[in-house]
Design a protein around this motif. Structure first.
Motif, mmCIF file in Angstrom:
data_model
loop_
_atom_site.group_PDB
_atom_site.id
_atom_site.type_symbol
_atom_site.label_atom_id
_atom_site.label_comp_id
_atom_site.label_asym_id
_atom_site.label_seq_id
_atom_site.Cartn_x
_atom_site.Cartn_y
_atom_site.Cartn_z
ATOM 1 N N MET A 189 -13.045 54.311 43.898
ATOM 2 C CA MET A 189 -14.129 54.516 44.853
ATOM 3 C C MET A 189 -13.607 55.265 46.069
ATOM 4 O O MET A 189 -12.485 55.050 46.505
ATOM 5 C CB MET A 189 -14.734 53.167 45.280
ATOM 6 N N ILE A 190 -14.459 56.156 46.613
ATOM 7 C CA ILE A 190 -14.118 56.946 47.793
ATOM 8 C C ILE A 190 -15.093 56.599 48.906
ATOM 9 O O ILE A 190 -16.300 56.565 48.699
ATOM 10 C CB ILE A 190 -14.199 58.453 47.489
ATOM 11 N N LEU A 191 -14.569 56.351 50.105
ATOM 12 C CA LEU A 191 -15.402 56.158 51.286
ATOM 13 C C LEU A 191 -15.529 57.485 52.018
ATOM 14 O O LEU A 191 -14.519 58.139 52.306
ATOM 15 C CB LEU A 191 -14.778 55.120 52.219
ATOM 16 N N ILE A 192 -16.771 57.881 52.330
ATOM 17 C CA ILE A 192 -17.021 59.091 53.100
ATOM 18 C C ILE A 192 -17.619 58.686 54.437
ATOM 19 O O ILE A 192 -18.741 58.165 54.493
ATOM 20 C CB ILE A 192 -17.988 60.049 52.377
ATOM 21 N N THR A 193 -16.879 58.896 55.531
ATOM 22 C CA THR A 193 -17.477 58.675 56.845
ATOM 23 C C THR A 193 -18.372 59.869 57.146
ATOM 24 O O THR A 193 -18.094 60.997 56.738
ATOM 25 C CB THR A 193 -16.414 58.534 57.946
ATOM 26 N N GLY A 194 -19.482 59.624 57.842
ATOM 27 C CA GLY A 194 -20.448 60.704 58.021
ATOM 28 C C GLY A 194 -21.126 61.062 56.718
ATOM 29 O O GLY A 194 -21.555 62.200 56.501
ATOM 30 N N GLY A 195 -21.229 60.078 55.839
ATOM 31 C CA GLY A 195 -21.726 60.338 54.488
ATOM 32 C C GLY A 195 -23.192 60.692 54.398
ATOM 33 O O GLY A 195 -23.634 61.198 53.360
ATOM 34 N N MET A 196 -23.975 60.426 55.447
ATOM 35 C CA MET A 196 -25.393 60.783 55.448
ATOM 36 C C MET A 196 -25.630 62.161 56.059
ATOM 37 O O MET A 196 -26.758 62.624 56.138
ATOM 38 C CB MET A 196 -26.204 59.754 56.245
ATOM 39 N N GLY A 197 -24.571 62.805 56.530
ATOM 40 C CA GLY A 197 -24.717 64.070 57.216
ATOM 41 C C GLY A 197 -24.866 65.251 56.284
ATOM 42 O O GLY A 197 -24.843 65.135 55.054
ATOM 43 N N PHE A 198 -24.988 66.405 56.902
ATOM 44 C CA PHE A 198 -25.215 67.664 56.192
ATOM 45 C C PHE A 198 -24.119 67.940 55.174
ATOM 46 O O PHE A 198 -24.377 68.033 53.964
ATOM 47 C CB PHE A 198 -25.305 68.772 57.253
ATOM 48 N N ILE A 199 -22.878 68.033 55.621
ATOM 49 C CA ILE A 199 -21.779 68.284 54.692
ATOM 50 C C ILE A 199 -21.465 67.031 53.888
ATOM 51 O O ILE A 199 -21.092 67.113 52.708
ATOM 52 C CB ILE A 199 -20.541 68.776 55.462
ATOM 53 N N GLY A 200 -21.668 65.850 54.488
ATOM 54 C CA GLY A 200 -21.373 64.603 53.793
ATOM 55 C C GLY A 200 -22.164 64.419 52.513
ATOM 56 O O GLY A 200 -21.605 64.042 51.475
ATOM 57 N N ILE A 201 -23.463 64.678 52.568
ATOM 58 C CA ILE A 201 -24.307 64.510 51.382
ATOM 59 C C ILE A 201 -23.889 65.469 50.273
ATOM 60 O O ILE A 201 -23.793 65.096 49.094
ATOM 61 C CB ILE A 201 -25.790 64.720 51.737
ATOM 62 N N HIS A 202 -23.616 66.712 50.628
ATOM 63 C CA HIS A 202 -23.235 67.697 49.608
ATOM 64 C C HIS A 202 -21.851 67.395 49.031
ATOM 65 O O HIS A 202 -21.623 67.575 47.827
ATOM 66 C CB HIS A 202 -23.282 69.104 50.206
#
Length: 315
Positions: A1-14
């Motif tokens: 599993m990978i955690l993405i901070t800012g995961g709801m953002g523009f670059i985060g979602i993509h």
């Protein structure tokens, strides 16, 4: 599993969409949480979500303990212009250190931290390679913050053995771009919507008029970031992620006009003068050679895809 901070953002979602093809994900968010159905549609897979203020060390450590990711992609940043200089510096540095230290304490060995094209501002004689010495002075808050973060993150990694990757991301545009912080987003919105939100306008900087812009479609950006992060090992720690070319103001204007025939665009934005600094863009040879990356969108195709998306969405 990978955690993405800012995961709801523009670059985060993509980026999540690219990583979800092979990995389970937990998307960190601060204030805005997208509905589960929307996330599944955008990312193409079911993802976990966690409220995560990266400036809070307890929140980061708690999220890592709860979800036990094997690696972290740190994309979260304060909104542009949202904080005074001292507070902005403090939030950025605290957030970076919270992510790095919490990851190390949790036994996580790999962290990717987003940097920016802005670190090259003030240099002449491009294209800019990753080994180019950077000026101490900065012409923008983004340039100052990202240079500071790179120095601190690289030093931390040297002392701890952390596997650190730093993609320097160019001016990014495309679907879900909500801040309209750059000229390509504003000009495309103006063409499709006929107007811009209050307080926003399209202007060219001297660099854009005399040189150009290193523009990267968000899908290309996300593919590169995902490839850099997913690799088991890398030959370098810093990678340029851009379009690999300098796009002039007039080329951008023409691409938007072609994608939206009949659009009313301010003629003063059309510029056909000489380009004195046309080499002010990032050399992407390192990411091309190591990860077989090549942009799929030139400015014409990228703007056309962005326009088609805007016509079917409210954003």
């Amino acid at each position: 599993m990978i955690l993405i901070t800012g995961g709801m953002g523009f670059i985060g979602i993509h980026t999540a969409r690219q990583l979800a093809r092979e990995d389970e994900l937990v998307l960190g968010y601060n204030r805005t949480l997208r509905p589960a159905a929307e996330l599944q549609e955008l990312v193409g897979a079911k993802v976990a979500t966690v409220r995560l203020e990266v400036g809070n060390p307890y929140a980061v450590a708690r999220a890592l303990a709860e979800y036990r990711p094997t690696s972290v992609v740190h994309l979260a940043v304060p909104a542009l212009g949202a904080l005074p200089p001292a507070e902005e510096s403090l939030v950025n540095v605290q957030s970076l250190m919270n992510v790095l230290e919490s990851a190390r304490n949790a036994g996580i060995e790999r962290v990717t931290v987003a940097s920016s094209l802005a670190v090259y501002a003030g240099l002449a004689g491009g294209p800019f390679r990753e080994d180019r010495a950077l000026p101490v002075e900065s012409t923008s808050a983004t340039g100052a913050m990202k240079k500071a973060e790179e120095i601190l993150a690289l030093h931390y990694a040297d002392r701890t053995g952390l596997d650190l990757r730093l993609p320097r991301i160019g001016l990014t545009y495309g679907p879900l771009y909500h801040s309209l912080a750059n000229a390509v987003g504003r000009l495309t919105h103006l063409a499709v919507r006929g107007a811009l939100p209050d307080g926003k306008s399209v202007t060219w900087t001297p660099q854009q008029l005399l040189g150009g812009m290193d523009l990267c479609h968000v899908e290309d950006c996300a593919r590169a970031v995902a490839a850099i992060h997913r690799a088991k090992s890398t030959a370098h720690r810093v990678y340029n992620v851009g379009g690999g070319a300098s796009i002039s103001a007039d080329e951008l204007f023409s691409a938007v006009a072609a994608a939206v025939p009949g659009a009313v665009l301010p003629e003063e934005l059309r510029h056909t003068g000489a380009r004195e600094n046309a080499d002010g863009y990032m050399d992407i040879g390192r990411v091309r050679e190591e990860f077989d990356f090549a942009p799929q969108y030139d400015i014409t195709a990228g703007v056309r895809q962005y326009v088609d998306w805007l016509r079917g969405h409210d954003l």
